[in-house]
Enzyme design. Sequence first.
Site, short mmCIF file in Angstrom:
data_model
loop_
_atom_site.label_atom_id
_atom_site.label_comp_id
_atom_site.label_asym_id
_atom_site.label_seq_id
_atom_site.Cartn_x
_atom_site.Cartn_y
_atom_site.Cartn_z
N ASP A 104 0.83 -1.19 0.00
CA ASP A 104 0.00 0.00 0.00
C ASP A 104 0.88 1.26 0.00
OD1 ASP A 104 -3.02 0.86 0.46
OD2 ASP A 104 -1.89 1.98 1.96
N ARG A 105 0.72 2.17 0.96
CA ARG A 105 1.53 3.39 0.98
C ARG A 105 3.01 3.05 1.06
NH1 ARG A 105 -1.69 6.36 -1.29
NH2 ARG A 105 -0.46 8.19 -0.72
N ARG A 108 4.41 2.54 -2.26
CA ARG A 108 4.68 3.77 -3.00
C ARG A 108 6.00 4.40 -2.54
NH1 ARG A 108 0.38 3.71 -5.91
NH2 ARG A 108 -1.50 2.79 -5.02
N HIS A 149 -11.62 7.03 -0.97
CA HIS A 149 -10.77 7.63 0.07
C HIS A 149 -9.61 8.41 -0.55
CE1 HIS A 149 -8.74 3.86 -0.90
NE2 HIS A 149 -7.64 4.32 -0.34
N TRP A 150 -9.15 8.03 -1.75
CA TRP A 150 -8.09 8.79 -2.42
C TRP A 150 -8.52 10.23 -2.65
CZ3 TRP A 150 -4.45 6.86 -6.77
CH2 TRP A 150 -3.66 5.81 -6.29
N TYR A 209 -1.54 11.41 1.46
CA TYR A 209 -2.37 11.30 0.25
C TYR A 209 -2.35 12.58 -0.57
CZ TYR A 209 -4.26 6.73 1.48
OH TYR A 209 -4.39 5.39 1.75
N HIS A 269 -7.26 -6.79 0.26
CA HIS A 269 -6.15 -5.83 0.16
C HIS A 269 -5.01 -6.12 1.13
CE1 HIS A 269 -4.04 -2.05 -0.32
NE2 HIS A 269 -4.34 -1.64 0.89
#
Length: 292
Positions: A104-105, A108, A149-150, A209, A269
């Site tokens: 997830d984050r 990135r 949510h993004w 985000y 997820h």
Amino acid sequence: MFEGFKKRLIKVNKGKIFCRYKGNGPPLLLLHGYPQTHIMWHKTAPELSKYFTVVVADLRGYGNSLVLPGGKNHINYSKREMAKDMIQLMNKLKFKRFFLAGHDRGGRVAHRMARDFREKILALSVLDICPTLDMYESTDRKFAKAYFHWFFLIQSSWLPERMIMSDPRKWMKSCLHKWSGEHKFGKAEEAYLKSFKQKKRIHASCEDYRASDTIDLEHDKKDKSKKLNIPIQVLWGKSGVIGKQFNSIKIWQKYSNKKITGKAIESGHFIPEQNPQQVIYQLKNFFLNQEN
């Protein structure tokens, strides 16, 4: 959880990063996603530490790690700045080069780390993400509905922050359960809430985000043509949004000169908690094969 792991707050340039580590093998850094902490690896890190020196760390703004104001253009939560924290952490632990996996984050941050610090990363595994730029550029109604949510978290402060702070438990629980398909997280869920409910960390996660929608996209567009030259593994949850809406292997292949490997995992997820044995198997085989 994390029996036998050492825990430390390690000073980096902008503050302190919290981590745990254990093992004697080649170094492997594991990075978490939203709305979690390093604890998301509690079912996988102990077994992986039999083969690697496993380091699990809280990203900037999460868990017990440093919190900063967002800064101009949300720069302090750009994946570039968050990646620097982790490079400095691994340097302090005396690991010059290492394997890297991010969910997830954390995936990135890991992607940006592999771009900016190519000589440091031996191989990369990303869990349940496609590159940020591709996901934004291919946004349609179906994706916007699934990943609302993004678009909620990037709204101007303090709108999303105040809404989440009205009931942080309910928001966090809705994220965990919706994205996992009602998985039971047990005591880990309370551990996530302990840090997530803090006002400063709710704000920090929103800034994470917001950075992805602004400065991160600028960075991604500038070096889109600079392909990575390290082994990359891509894992995704078969029943999650990535699995249903994206061709992960094809998308990630655009970013690498080497053949991308990977597969769908029977999971939502949160793959490391929903199917830990398969994650252990995939990460172990992928990284150890790079040693041969």
